[in-house]
Write an enzyme that holds these catalytic residues in place. Sequence first.
Site, mmCIF file in Angstrom:
data_model
loop_
_atom_site.group_PDB
_atom_site.id
_atom_site.type_symbol
_atom_site.label_atom_id
_atom_site.label_comp_id
_atom_site.label_asym_id
_atom_site.label_seq_id
_atom_site.Cartn_x
_atom_site.Cartn_y
_atom_site.Cartn_z
ATOM 1 N N CYS A 136 5.040 0.325 -12.095
ATOM 2 C CA CYS A 136 5.289 1.538 -12.885
ATOM 3 C C CYS A 136 6.588 1.345 -13.657
ATOM 4 O O CYS A 136 7.417 2.248 -13.777
ATOM 5 C CB CYS A 136 5.316 2.790 -12.015
ATOM 6 S SG CYS A 136 6.471 2.734 -10.631
ATOM 7 N N ALA A 193 0.800 -1.231 0.000
ATOM 8 C CA ALA A 193 0.000 0.000 0.000
ATOM 9 C C ALA A 193 0.828 1.275 0.000
ATOM 10 O O ALA A 193 0.399 2.296 -0.536
ATOM 11 C CB ALA A 193 -0.960 -0.012 1.192
ATOM 12 N N GLY A 233 -0.483 4.988 0.119
ATOM 13 C CA GLY A 233 -1.912 4.751 -0.051
ATOM 14 C C GLY A 233 -2.652 5.400 -1.187
ATOM 15 O O GLY A 233 -3.875 5.463 -1.152
#
Length: 405
Positions: A355, A234, A237
């Site tokens: 990513c 996470a 977040g």
Amino acid sequence: MMRMHRNLVFAVWDGLDQIFNENAYADKVVEKLLRRDKRWGSRDRGFIAETVYDMVRYRRLYAEIAGVSAPYSRQDLGRMFAVWAILRGHTLPDWKEFAGTPERRIKGRFDALQESRAVRESVPDWLDALGAESLGEAVWDRELRALNQQAEVVLRVNRLKASPEQVRESLSEAGFETAPISGYPDALRLLERANVFGSEAFRSGWFEIQDASSQRVAPLLAPEPGMRVIDTCAGAGGKSLHLAALMENKGQILALDIYANKLRELKKRAKRAGAFNIETRPIESSKTLKRLAGSADRVLIDAPCSGLGVLRRNPDAKWKLRPEFVEELTRTQAELLNSYSQLLKPGGKLVYATCSILPGENEQQVARFLDSGAGQAFRLEEEHRILACESGFDGFYLALLNHTG
């Protein structure tokens, strides 16, 4: 064309010294630099931030033209700055630091170096070779050029508190103009770069800064109100907050991470966003995961990766990466897929996202998982490779897997 002031130029050099010679993170350095002098206006701060980032982006090219190498002395940084200024069409001030700067030679060297992609686009040789091998020469060429462009500022509207129209109106009243992005229902792009963190809309939790590519992750997971969703990596977040909005604050989001300090930041962001269905839990041992086995309707693995897709906003990352680190990351990603996939209920959905733009971290990683013992109960529903050169946004990879067991 702005007139150059010593305190601004020297601030740029100070920042580059920390980034290049002390291996400091560019974003943290710039953030600190911009607080140095309260008298600086937005144009002054813009000059510092954009110049530092541009020189980090093209560090190798400017150093080659200037004929300097690491570690860079103050004089070396001055020479690199002179190269930057001349190539960007700025007139150098009449300071002793710039006396005798060979403008014609700089332009000639620039032209001569265009033949070498690794120098022209300023990446280490090993990374240029890896990118070309992974994506093919033509695609890598286009992608590298795109990753050297300045990233747009994209907002994600928090629908727990506001609509895109309300955010646009509020920001417009504060002097910030935005536009919607076709195909991204919660996204707004800033028409001019600006610091929107002081706006009433941001303080009220009406939006977050989140690139458009990153905004595709949570919707792909298709979470529904009332479900149990586990966000396994996470961090601070961004994806958990998006999931909370999609779930209308109903059900449970369990935000896991090995770094407790990141989860503390997530708690603060969740409070501002009015996201009350997020529970944070640090992963302290394998017991944390064992207790959650087979309990989730949805699992998100936003895996640690090379970050090559986000070089537009983190240009210093290409100088921090090492080939062995990329190899280590691929091993870690495989372990995470193997262990976190076990948190899903039969019939549930899992999204694996990075990513990165490298197939070794993406398509190949998912294919290896599906061939493994743990992957036998899963089926690949869809996958998306997002390239900066095609989308105009960050490079990303998303795969949606169904638990068929």
